[in-house]
Design a protein around this motif. Structure first.
Motif, PDB file in Angstrom:
ATOM      1  N   ALA A 237       0.678  -1.585  -0.109  1.00 52.86           N
ATOM      2  CA  ALA A 237       0.160   0.281  -0.158  1.00 52.86           C
ATOM      3  C   ALA A 237       0.574   0.964   0.233  1.00 52.86           C
ATOM      4  N   GLN A 238       1.831   1.299   0.344  1.00 50.50           N
ATOM      5  CA  GLN A 238       2.586   2.129   1.095  1.00 50.50           C
ATOM      6  C   GLN A 238       3.772   2.771  -0.414  1.00 50.50           C
ATOM      7  N   PHE A 239       3.927   1.744  -1.169  1.00 46.26           N
ATOM      8  CA  PHE A 239       4.755   1.396  -1.925  1.00 46.26           C
ATOM      9  C   PHE A 239       3.812   2.234  -3.814  1.00 46.26           C
ATOM     10  N   TRP A 240       3.162   2.389  -3.320  1.00 47.60           N
ATOM     11  CA  TRP A 240       1.947   2.082  -4.553  1.00 47.60           C
ATOM     12  C   TRP A 240       0.676   3.290  -3.872  1.00 47.60           C
ATOM     13  N   PHE A 241       1.394   4.101  -3.085  1.00 46.64           N
ATOM     14  CA  PHE A 241       0.492   5.013  -3.048  1.00 46.64           C
ATOM     15  C   PHE A 241       0.947   6.831  -3.474  1.00 46.64           C
ATOM     16  N   GLY A 242       2.261   6.403  -4.229  1.00 50.88           N
ATOM     17  CA  GLY A 242       2.596   7.914  -4.861  1.00 50.88           C
ATOM     18  C   GLY A 242       1.825   7.748  -6.169  1.00 50.88           C
ATOM     19  N   SER A 243       2.618   8.777  -6.410  1.00 52.79           N
ATOM     20  CA  SER A 243       1.815   9.313  -7.931  1.00 52.79           C
ATOM     21  C   SER A 243       1.974   7.698  -8.593  1.00 52.79           C
ATOM     22  N   SER A 362       6.694   7.459  -2.498  1.00 51.32           N
ATOM     23  CA  SER A 362       6.250   7.549  -1.672  1.00 51.32           C
ATOM     24  C   SER A 362       6.628   6.711  -0.549  1.00 51.32           C
ATOM     25  N   ALA A 363       7.881   5.619  -0.638  1.00 53.32           N
ATOM     26  CA  ALA A 363       8.314   4.818  -0.226  1.00 53.32           C
ATOM     27  C   ALA A 363       9.967   4.916  -0.449  1.00 53.32           C
TER      28      ALA A 363
END
Length: 418
Positions: A237-243, A362-363
């Motif tokens: 979730a954290q890795f793919w939260f970014g744009s 985001s990571a």
């Protein structure tokens, strides 16, 4: 519009050829098709990263215009000139010219990149004609896209949400900001006939088994204090939260690094990738604001009861990540994924032919390695549920919509590239 004059671009060719290249330029003979394309890919990425627009789709538009102009410029080689020299000059001139207009604060870096690129191309008729073609194609496309509605102000035009009702999107915590990207649906597509051409059917209705399952899954796995979500799921979730726009740039670059086709093939790949992305975001905005479906945080913790005793409700529930300020259905994050996968699969294959590694905005410091395209789509779909900000139905619908749009764009490649 601010842009370097055609005379200045044409003049750059003989100057650069005298040896005034910036940095340690490789000899032309050792600088193959992929290297020339990667140089301008990196120059485009640097320009957009250094001077980003406030809307992701505007940044995608910059890529699409620059590389579609280049793809048009390298399509046909005039009779009697060296094809390699012509195409490298045309690529350089087209991307430079477009970025000079669209990222004017980066003009010094772009001039240096142009000088270095043209220093590798021998003087002569091929170089002159290639530069002229690149400038002409960029100018034509820049003029064609004036007022297309993809500037940040038009993309984020003021939007008044409907009256509060079960299932209807309302501003979400913590900011309770206005609806974003509502204006994208009014923009002019590159290939689609209209923004609503692939409009999705309505999301699962309140009280249906699928709706209940969607809410229950997000409640259990997407909460800030979830005890069911594993560390691996949290990391995803954290890795793919970014744009997604940012996440997929190194994916496209990996496809180019291992591409065995011609310069023309590679330039077309970049152009069609970003054209499909732009048209997908236009179609996404259309479906989002046609259905105006509420976000999980509103369904679970909002003040309105949906009237279904089987639906989980908890006024203290918060998502793991803050919810973006636009409707749930479909997930825009996943429309980037589906579009990218469709274009890459059709034009490259199931993967680049070698392992590739990508970072995440985001990571920081974290990377992930893949060998094919599809796992990225799967992870991105799961991630939005585990972040607590999208229903799974919205994620899957986003992938479906974007694949349809991308396939249509590729079907119109002949017209786009002419």
């Amino acid at each position: 519009m601010t842009a370097i004059s055609r005379r200045a671009v044409l003049a750059a060719a003989p100057i650069a050829a005298t040896g005034a290249a910036i940095g340690a330029a490789s000899p032309a003979a050792a600088h193959g098709d992929s290297a020339a394309v990667l140089d301008w890919f990196d120059a485009t990425n640097a320009a957009v990263t250094a001077a980003p627009a406030a809307a992701q789709v505007t940044n995608s538009r910059t890529w699409a215009i620059a590389w579609l102009a280049a793809a048009r410029a390298v399509q046909r080689v005039p009779h009697g000139v060296n094809a390699k020299h012509y195409r490298e000059a045309a690529l350089a001139a087209a991307v430079h010219r477009a970025l000079y207009a669209l990222a004017p604060t980066q003009q010094a870096a772009l001039d240096a990149a142009l000088e270095e690129a043209l220093a590798r191309v021998p003087d002569g008729r091929a170089k002159r004609k290639g530069v002229a073609a690149g400038v002409d194609r960029a100018d034509d496309l820049l003029s064609e896209r004036v007022g297309d509605g993809l500037d940040p102000a038009s993309v984020n035009a003021a939007y008044t949400p409907p009256a509060a009702a079960p299932g209807v999107w309302q501003p979400t915590p913590p900011a309770f900001g206005p609806g974003q990207q509502a204006g994208t649906r009014f923009a002019v597509p590159f290939a689609l006939d209209s923004a609503d051409q692939f409009r999705l059917d309505a999301p699962p209705a309140l009280g249906t088994p699928q709706y209940r399952a969607d809410v229950a899954e997000v409640y259990v796995y997407g909460g800030l204090n979830s005890t069911a979500r594993t560390q691996e799921q949290t990391d995803t979730a954290q890795f793919w939260f970014g744009s997604s726009f940012t996440l997929y740039n190194p994916v496209l670059r990996a496809a180019l690094e291992h591409h065995t086709g011609s310069l023309r093939d590679q330039v077309e790949l970049v152009a069609l990738f970003h054209v499909a992305s732009v048209d997908t975001q236009i179609a996404t905005s259309d479906s989002k604001y046609a259905h105006v479906w509420w976000r999980p945080v509103t369904a679970i913790a909002g003040p309105l009861d949906d009237g279904d005793p089987a639906t989980l409700r908890d006024p203290d529930w918060l998502p793991y990540h803050n919810t973006p300020s636009h409707p749930d259905y479909p997930s825009g994050h996943n429309t980037y994924s589906g579009s990218a996968e469709e274009v890459l699969t059709q034009l490259v294959g199931d993967g680049p032919g070698a392992a590739f590694t990508i970072p995440s905005p985001s990571a920081p410091g974290v990377t992930r390695t893949y060998t094919t395209w599809h796992p990225l789509t799967t992870e991105n779909t799961d991630a939005r549920v585990w972040s607590g900000i999208h229903s799974r139905s919205a994620d899957l619908a986003g992938v479906e919509l974007s694949r349809n749009v991308a396939a249509f764009v590729l079907g119109r490649a002949g017209d786009l590239l002419a």
